[in-house]
Scaffold this motif. Sequence first.
Motif, PDB file in Angstrom:
ATOM      1  N   TYR A 104       0.682  -1.095  -0.027  1.00 53.96           N
ATOM      2  CA  TYR A 104      -0.111  -0.079   0.201  1.00 53.96           C
ATOM      3  C   TYR A 104       1.040   1.188  -0.004  1.00 53.96           C
ATOM      4  CZ  TYR A 104      -4.099   2.633   1.397  1.00 53.96           C
ATOM      5  OH  TYR A 104      -5.082   3.587   1.326  1.00 53.96           O
ATOM      6  N   ASP A 105       0.955   1.803  -1.068  1.00 52.68           N
ATOM      7  CA  ASP A 105       1.881   3.071  -1.135  1.00 52.68           C
ATOM      8  C   ASP A 105       1.580   4.206  -0.457  1.00 52.68           C
ATOM      9  OD1 ASP A 105       0.538   4.431  -3.126  1.00 52.68           O
ATOM     10  OD2 ASP A 105       1.656   3.796  -4.822  1.00 52.68           O
ATOM     11  N   HIS A 106       2.544   5.297  -0.764  1.00 53.28           N
ATOM     12  CA  HIS A 106       2.130   6.578  -0.056  1.00 53.28           C
ATOM     13  C   HIS A 106       1.086   7.282  -0.583  1.00 53.28           C
ATOM     14  CE1 HIS A 106       4.956   7.596  -3.158  1.00 53.28           C
ATOM     15  NE2 HIS A 106       4.586   8.529  -3.124  1.00 53.28           N
ATOM     16  N   ARG A 107       0.589   6.900  -1.897  1.00 53.79           N
ATOM     17  CA  ARG A 107      -0.331   7.656  -2.673  1.00 53.79           C
ATOM     18  C   ARG A 107      -1.812   6.989  -2.316  1.00 53.79           C
ATOM     19  NH1 ARG A 107       3.214   7.049  -7.402  1.00 53.79           N
ATOM     20  NH2 ARG A 107       1.791   4.904  -7.665  1.00 53.79           N
ATOM     21  N   GLY A 108      -1.798   5.886  -1.640  1.00 51.80           N
ATOM     22  CA  GLY A 108      -3.171   5.253  -1.253  1.00 51.80           C
ATOM     23  C   GLY A 108      -3.368   4.089  -2.478  1.00 51.80           C
ATOM     24  N   ASP A 109      -2.471   3.812  -3.241  1.00 48.98           N
ATOM     25  CA  ASP A 109      -2.428   2.841  -4.282  1.00 48.98           C
ATOM     26  C   ASP A 109      -1.958   1.563  -3.760  1.00 48.98           C
ATOM     27  OD1 ASP A 109      -3.743   4.606  -6.031  1.00 48.98           O
ATOM     28  OD2 ASP A 109      -1.575   5.314  -6.836  1.00 48.98           O
ATOM     29  N   TRP A 110      -2.570   0.443  -4.340  1.00 46.31           N
ATOM     30  CA  TRP A 110      -2.150  -0.971  -4.086  1.00 46.31           C
ATOM     31  C   TRP A 110      -1.210  -1.507  -5.335  1.00 46.31           C
ATOM     32  CZ3 TRP A 110      -2.733  -3.164   0.004  1.00 46.31           C
ATOM     33  CH2 TRP A 110      -4.026  -2.914   0.995  1.00 46.31           C
TER      34      TRP A 110
END
Length: 123
Positions: A104-110
Amino acid sequence: PELSAPRHHPDVDEEAFRISIPHYDAGRRPCNVGQAVRTGDGRMVLSSFIDAQPDSHIDCAPLPRFYAGVGRRHAGTVIDFDNSKQGAALCDASEGHTTFNLIYDHRGDWIVEAVKGRPAWLG
């Protein structure tokens, strides 16, 4: 109560299974039938369920896909599946993947990394 040995039912579709619910007093002690997931520490957690009615059959044809997401839920809370899968990671095991690494990255993408086979820690 206990599970009986599995039996073949010719009227159940291929890649499906049947759960046969015997007679019992549902008013005294309700029974739920559902799916569970195994956590990283080996615990089994019921992830979805339905009420099992006495003297009935439940035919299940599981799809080899599941969603993982972030958020807070209290145990026993009914989750609205259609709303919960929005913004969640889709893990598709239809090609034989048994393990998924989710980032789960810092942009909220998986980012979903599918891994073939069973990880060593599952034995």
